[in-house]
Design an enzyme around this catalytic site. Structure first.
Site, PDB file in Angstrom:
ATOM      1  N   ASP A  10      35.663  36.079  38.813  1.00 30.39           N
ATOM      2  CA  ASP A  10      36.395  37.327  39.013  1.00 30.39           C
ATOM      3  C   ASP A  10      36.140  38.185  37.777  1.00 30.39           C
ATOM      4  OD1 ASP A  10      38.153  39.259  40.023  1.00 30.39           O
ATOM      5  OD2 ASP A  10      39.917  38.322  39.142  1.00 30.39           O
ATOM      6  N   GLY A  43      37.165  47.147  39.546  1.00 28.42           N
ATOM      7  CA  GLY A  43      37.703  48.050  40.563  1.00 28.42           C
ATOM      8  C   GLY A  43      37.648  49.519  40.197  1.00 28.42           C
ATOM      9  N   CYS A  74      37.058  37.970  43.949  1.00 25.76           N
ATOM     10  CA  CYS A  74      37.293  39.364  43.586  1.00 25.76           C
ATOM     11  C   CYS A  74      36.967  40.221  44.791  1.00 25.76           C
ATOM     12  CB  CYS A  74      36.401  39.747  42.403  1.00 25.76           C
ATOM     13  SG  CYS A  74      36.454  41.497  41.967  1.00 25.76           S
ATOM     14  N   CYS A 192      43.840  42.680  46.072  1.00 33.65           N
ATOM     15  CA  CYS A 192      43.234  42.318  44.784  1.00 33.65           C
ATOM     16  C   CYS A 192      43.817  40.973  44.384  1.00 33.65           C
ATOM     17  CB  CYS A 192      43.543  43.377  43.726  1.00 33.65           C
ATOM     18  SG  CYS A 192      43.034  42.932  42.045  1.00 33.65           S
ATOM     19  N   THR A 193      42.979  40.070  43.936  1.00 33.72           N
ATOM     20  CA  THR A 193      43.460  38.730  43.610  1.00 33.72           C
ATOM     21  C   THR A 193      44.441  38.731  42.438  1.00 33.72           C
ATOM     22  OG1 THR A 193      41.459  38.351  42.284  1.00 33.72           O
ATOM     23  CG2 THR A 193      41.452  37.553  44.567  1.00 33.72           C
TER      24      THR A 193
END
Length: 272
Positions: A10, A43, A74, A192-193
């Site tokens: 990620d 992002g 991600c 979003c994780t």
């Protein structure tokens, strides 16, 4: 092959939420988790940046750690790079994450679903194609959450969630009313994780009747299925986790300790 680790990466510590689900489903497996925080946030960067980082990380995990499968933990990297990585590594099982719009539409009774995510995820062509394919099943209220993933990461260092809480309040307020009455948002998708680690704050803001969906468990099930198909499940545990970061090792180790609740070996710094 079965003893080789599964790679998970990620842009930061958010993918630890996916790692948590993977460990629960596959307790005998070994994992290498890579936190690319030096090059974050994905992002809020363009696709070229995210693709370049995803390619470099995949090469590193293959050549240095000999991974038998890759989980892109991600949403932004999945949207931007998963097709490229699968084309370049056809022999490597690759699992991505994407916002759970389809299960959310199926679960919603008001047919009004909220989606929060990074700007890179919710403005991507792949996300919008998914949303349009489901537009007859639910109305999606989409909210980009600039700065939230970074605030969650920084809260590990500061031990202060006030910025996280403030941003969650701002963004949920901007989306409209939550609840189970007609016209209200009754389902919230975490796109979003990182946001899994703010779920308790979000639940207080949207109310106990609102369903909150994340992607960790579906990703774990898909990973298990691909390993079963390939005949590479590890049946000789116990599993172990190695932490690797391009950022500050102590931060990643502290996040794993705080959110996963287990002691880990010292995180390794990767300069790339």
């Amino acid at each position: 092959m079965s003893l080789q680790p599964i790679g998970v990466f990620d842009s930061g510590i958010g993918g630890l939420s996916v790692l948590q689900a993977l460990q629960a489903a596959l307790p005998l497996e070994h994992f290498v988790y890579l936190d690319d925080s030096l090059y974050a946030p994905y992002g809020e960067r363009d696709d070229a940046h995210v693709i370049a980082r995803s390619r470099a990380i995949t090469q590193y995990l293959r050549h240095t750690h000999g991974i038998k499968a890759l989980v892109i933990a991600c949403n932004t990297a999945t949207m931007a790079a998963v097709a490229r990585l699968r084309a370049e590594h056809p022999d490597l099982p690759i699992v991505g994450v994407e916002p759970g719009l389809k299960p959310a539409a199926a679960a919603s009774h008001t047919q009004r679903v909220g989606v929060i995510g990074t700007r890179g995820t919710v403005t991507s062509a792949k996300f919008n194609a998914l949303r349009l394919s489901l537009q007859d099943q639910a109305e999606f209220v989409v909210q980009p959450c600039d700065g939230l993933a970074d605030a969650i990461s920084r809260s590990v260092e500061t031990q202060d969630d006030s910025k996280v809480i403030s941003l969650c309040a701002d963004y949920t307020c901007a989306m409209g009313r939550f609840g189970i009455n007609p016209g209200e948002i009754d389902t919230l998708v975490l796109g979003c994780t990182h946001y899994v680690f703010a779920q308790a704050h979000l639940a207080k803001l949207v109310g106990p009747e609102v369903r909150i969906l994340s992607t960790g468990e579906p990703v774990a099930r898909r990973t298990q299925h691909l390993l079963e198909q390939a005949g590479t499940l590890n049946r000789n545990g116990p599993g172990r986790v190695q932490l690797v970061t391009t950022g500050e090792p102590a931060v990643l180790q502290a996040a794993a300790r705080r959110w996963l609740g287990f002691a880990t070996d010292e995180a390794v710094r990767w300069i790339a």
